[in-house]
Motif scaffolding. Structure first.
Motif, PDB file in Angstrom:
ATOM      1  N   ASP A 127       0.837  -1.193   0.000  1.00  0.00           N
ATOM      2  CA  ASP A 127       0.000   0.000   0.000  1.00  0.00           C
ATOM      3  C   ASP A 127       0.876   1.249   0.000  1.00  0.00           C
ATOM      4  O   ASP A 127       2.099   1.172  -0.127  1.00  0.00           O
ATOM      5  N   SER A 128       0.246   2.398   0.147  1.00  0.00           N
ATOM      6  CA  SER A 128       0.980   3.655  -0.005  1.00  0.00           C
ATOM      7  C   SER A 128       1.671   4.114   1.264  1.00  0.00           C
ATOM      8  O   SER A 128       2.341   5.148   1.264  1.00  0.00           O
ATOM      9  N   HIS A 129       1.523   3.381   2.365  1.00  0.00           N
ATOM     10  CA  HIS A 129       2.117   3.810   3.625  1.00  0.00           C
ATOM     11  C   HIS A 129       3.630   3.594   3.640  1.00  0.00           C
ATOM     12  O   HIS A 129       4.169   2.746   2.932  1.00  0.00           O
ATOM     13  N   TRP A 130       4.259   4.356   4.501  1.00  0.00           N
ATOM     14  CA  TRP A 130       5.693   4.211   4.751  1.00  0.00           C
ATOM     15  C   TRP A 130       5.875   3.598   6.136  1.00  0.00           C
ATOM     16  O   TRP A 130       5.145   3.928   7.066  1.00  0.00           O
ATOM     17  N   PHE A 131       6.886   2.699   6.264  1.00  0.00           N
ATOM     18  CA  PHE A 131       7.152   2.028   7.525  1.00  0.00           C
ATOM     19  C   PHE A 131       8.633   2.156   7.878  1.00  0.00           C
ATOM     20  O   PHE A 131       9.501   2.185   6.989  1.00  0.00           O
ATOM     21  N   THR A 132       8.935   2.225   9.180  1.00  0.00           N
ATOM     22  CA  THR A 132      10.321   2.114   9.624  1.00  0.00           C
ATOM     23  C   THR A 132      10.729   0.651   9.525  1.00  0.00           C
ATOM     24  O   THR A 132       9.892  -0.236   9.360  1.00  0.00           O
ATOM     25  N   LEU A 133      12.018   0.384   9.671  1.00  0.00           N
ATOM     26  CA  LEU A 133      12.491  -0.994   9.537  1.00  0.00           C
ATOM     27  C   LEU A 133      11.974  -1.903  10.643  1.00  0.00           C
ATOM     28  O   LEU A 133      11.965  -3.120  10.491  1.00  0.00           O
ATOM     29  N   ASP A 134      11.577  -1.322  11.789  1.00  0.00           N
ATOM     30  CA  ASP A 134      11.026  -2.176  12.845  1.00  0.00           C
ATOM     31  C   ASP A 134       9.502  -2.251  12.759  1.00  0.00           C
ATOM     32  O   ASP A 134       8.838  -2.698  13.685  1.00  0.00           O
ATOM     33  N   PRO A 174       8.605  10.025   4.946  1.00  0.00           N
ATOM     34  CA  PRO A 174       9.641  10.580   5.820  1.00  0.00           C
ATOM     35  C   PRO A 174      10.530  11.570   5.086  1.00  0.00           C
ATOM     36  O   PRO A 174      10.784  11.437   3.880  1.00  0.00           O
ATOM     37  N   THR A 175      11.012  12.556   5.832  1.00  0.00           N
ATOM     38  CA  THR A 175      11.938  13.541   5.270  1.00  0.00           C
ATOM     39  C   THR A 175      13.335  13.382   5.847  1.00  0.00           C
ATOM     40  O   THR A 175      14.297  13.912   5.296  1.00  0.00           O
ATOM     41  N   GLN A 176      13.445  12.684   6.987  1.00  0.00           N
ATOM     42  CA  GLN A 176      14.764  12.518   7.585  1.00  0.00           C
ATOM     43  C   GLN A 176      15.488  11.320   6.966  1.00  0.00           C
ATOM     44  O   GLN A 176      14.876  10.388   6.464  1.00  0.00           O
ATOM     45  N   LYS A 177      16.809  11.370   7.008  1.00  0.00           N
ATOM     46  CA  LYS A 177      17.620  10.332   6.393  1.00  0.00           C
ATOM     47  C   LYS A 177      17.354   8.983   7.053  1.00  0.00           C
ATOM     48  O   LYS A 177      17.092   8.887   8.240  1.00  0.00           O
ATOM     49  N   TYR A 213      13.719   2.907   4.839  1.00  0.00           N
ATOM     50  CA  TYR A 213      12.311   2.681   5.143  1.00  0.00           C
ATOM     51  C   TYR A 213      11.753   1.588   4.226  1.00  0.00           C
ATOM     52  O   TYR A 213      12.376   1.207   3.228  1.00  0.00           O
ATOM     53  N   ILE A 214      10.548   1.096   4.564  1.00  0.00           N
ATOM     54  CA  ILE A 214       9.809   0.167   3.717  1.00  0.00           C
ATOM     55  C   ILE A 214       8.650   0.928   3.078  1.00  0.00           C
ATOM     56  O   ILE A 214       7.864   1.573   3.771  1.00  0.00           O
ATOM     57  N   LYS A 220      12.615  -1.772   0.198  1.00  0.00           N
ATOM     58  CA  LYS A 220      13.427  -0.890   1.026  1.00  0.00           C
ATOM     59  C   LYS A 220      13.778   0.361   0.224  1.00  0.00           C
ATOM     60  O   LYS A 220      14.213   0.265  -0.926  1.00  0.00           O
ATOM     61  N   VAL A 221      13.571   1.522   0.850  1.00  0.00           N
ATOM     62  CA  VAL A 221      13.833   2.808   0.186  1.00  0.00           C
ATOM     63  C   VAL A 221      14.762   3.619   1.060  1.00  0.00           C
ATOM     64  O   VAL A 221      14.545   3.755   2.271  1.00  0.00           O
TER      65      VAL A 221
END
Length: 421
Positions: free
Chosen positions: A390-397, A405-408, A411-412, A417-418
């Motif tokens: 889906d269109s959501h962004w996830f952290t690795l955990d 996200p805008t910070q370095k 992400y998933i 992985k992006v």
């Protein structure tokens, strides 16, 4: 396509399993309260054993402070809780480890409280030169850790100093966070003290993570402090530890800004909130800010602060720990007993307004139960094709973010992985 999707799923699941978050509290006064007869209750009024109860509520880590010789602290400081000598900490540390918690040891490197306004050199060390102090702090750290290990209380996290935004072992180790130092102080001295302490930790407890702990009385100074530390390669630490109390440090946007900057400047470091708290009946003493319109001074308001803090921290991939300060405070069965008040047992001065047990009844407050959500929340509740594409962004955990996200970081997004640069 199916093979690619399966590989991505495995990568996500492996990362989620390996990621570890910690939630707990600084329970340095727990043995003293229990010695005085404190009774701790759950919300239903049933008596509980604190460590077992914390474990049941999903807590997995505890923090304890250590003073060099607290018998030399002032009577007022001792009454406020500056009492933890090595024997005390070995005993409590073993209880913590035996109960299955991760254990954070907080070296104060003083006989009494240390914070940005005070970092007194221990009485027995005052005649030492800066060079001798650097050697002494290493020897002392090493000896303490040896005894902790022998007592079955080996720490998993070690703070080499407490709230050291302005240095340690004053006057020689006094510094300005942004660089430079007042007369008699030196960043070189300060870094030498930290380096010596860290070397001892690595030798005695090689598995332990080293925490450098600052606080946010001047939020803009926090990133400056850690950037200055970069200049000293011998100060090799693992975790940035922060104190955050909204009454003193500002709202969550202030914390978010600091965390974003720290993550960008130090992407290799984990970050923990090693002290936090908010009142459930009164504001903390000498509060600089009033957030009662956002978080009322009530049990529900304290819980809402906790919920909001967790939500904010979940947007920062590098943050992996929260420790509530002094959750164990209660005067139940000490001062307030059998429906009356008996202040003859007033062994601690004043109230701690941000405890997680009610001061009269000893009942656990709602915020205590809320804290486990920092560890338990993943953001990915069901792993399937729809979830990861889906269109959501996830952290690795596995924490779902509210926006791109805008910070370095890594992400998933849409099953891949992006890297955000």
């Amino acid at each position: 396509m199916k093979n690619t999707l399966l590989l991505t799923l495995c990568l996500v699941l492996t990362t989620m399993v390996s990621a570890q978050k910690y939630v707990g509290g600084d329970i340095s006064m727990l043995p003293k309260f229990q010695e005085q007869g404190a009774i701790y209750n759950n919300q239903d009024g049933q008596a509980v054993q604190p460590l077992a109860f914390f474990k049941e509520q999903g807590w997995n880590a505890m923090r304890v402070r250590l003073f060099v010789d607290p018998s030399k602290a002032s009577a007022e400081d001792r009454k406020e809780g500056a009492i933890q000598d090595l024997a005390y900490v070995k005993s409590l540390g073993k209880q913590i480890k035996d109960a299955g918690f991760q254990f954070m040891l907080d070296f104060h490197y003083s006989d009494t409280w240390t914070d940005p306004g005070q970092h007194a050199t221990p009485a027995e060390w005052k005649s030492l030169t800066a060079e001798q102090l650097a050697a002494k702090i290493g020897e002392y750290t090493k000896e303490c850790l040896q005894e902790m290990k022998q007592a079955g209380a080996e720490p998993d996290f070690i703070q080499t100093g407490n709230e050291i935004t302005t240095g340690m072992l004053w006057p020689t180790g006094k510094i300005y966070a942004g660089g430079g130092a007042p007369s008699g102080g030196s960043w070189n001295h300060f870094a030498a003290y930290l380096s010596s302490a860290i070397k001892a930790c690595r030798e005695e407890c090689p598995q332990a993570k080293i925490v450098i702990h600052t606080e946010m009385h001047a939020p803009a100074d926090v990133p400056k402090f850690y950037n200055q530390l970069k200049k000293y390669s011998d100060v090799a630490y693992d975790i940035i530890g922060l104190s955050y109390y909204p009454d003193y440090h500002g709202n969550l946007s202030v914390l978010n800004t600091a965390l974003t900057t720290l993550e960008a400047d130090h992407p290799d470091k984990q970050i923990m909130i090693v002290e936090t708290g908010y009142g459930f009946q009164w504001q903390l003493s000498d509060a600089k800010y009033n957030f009662t319109s956002t978080w009322p001074l009530s049990e529900s308001g304290q819980k809402q602060f906790t919920t909001d803090l967790i939500a904010a921290l979940q947007t920062h991939p590098n943050v992996n720990g929260i420790f509530w300060w002094y959750p164990e405070y209660t005067l139940n069965n000490i001062v307030f007993k059998d429906g009356g008040e008996d202040w003859s047992k007033d062994f601690t001065s004043g109230y701690w307004n941000a405890a997680l047990f009610h001061y009269k009844t000893g009942k656990a407050l709602k915020a205590l139960y809320e804290l486990k959500n920092f560890v338990n929340s993943t953001g990915i509740d069901v792993v399937n094709r729809e979830t990861i594409t889906d269109s959501h962004w996830f952290t690795l955990d596995g924490r779902r973010l509210s926006a791109q996200p805008t910070q370095k970081g890594i992400y998933i997004h849409q099953g891949k992985k992006v890297i955000v640069k």
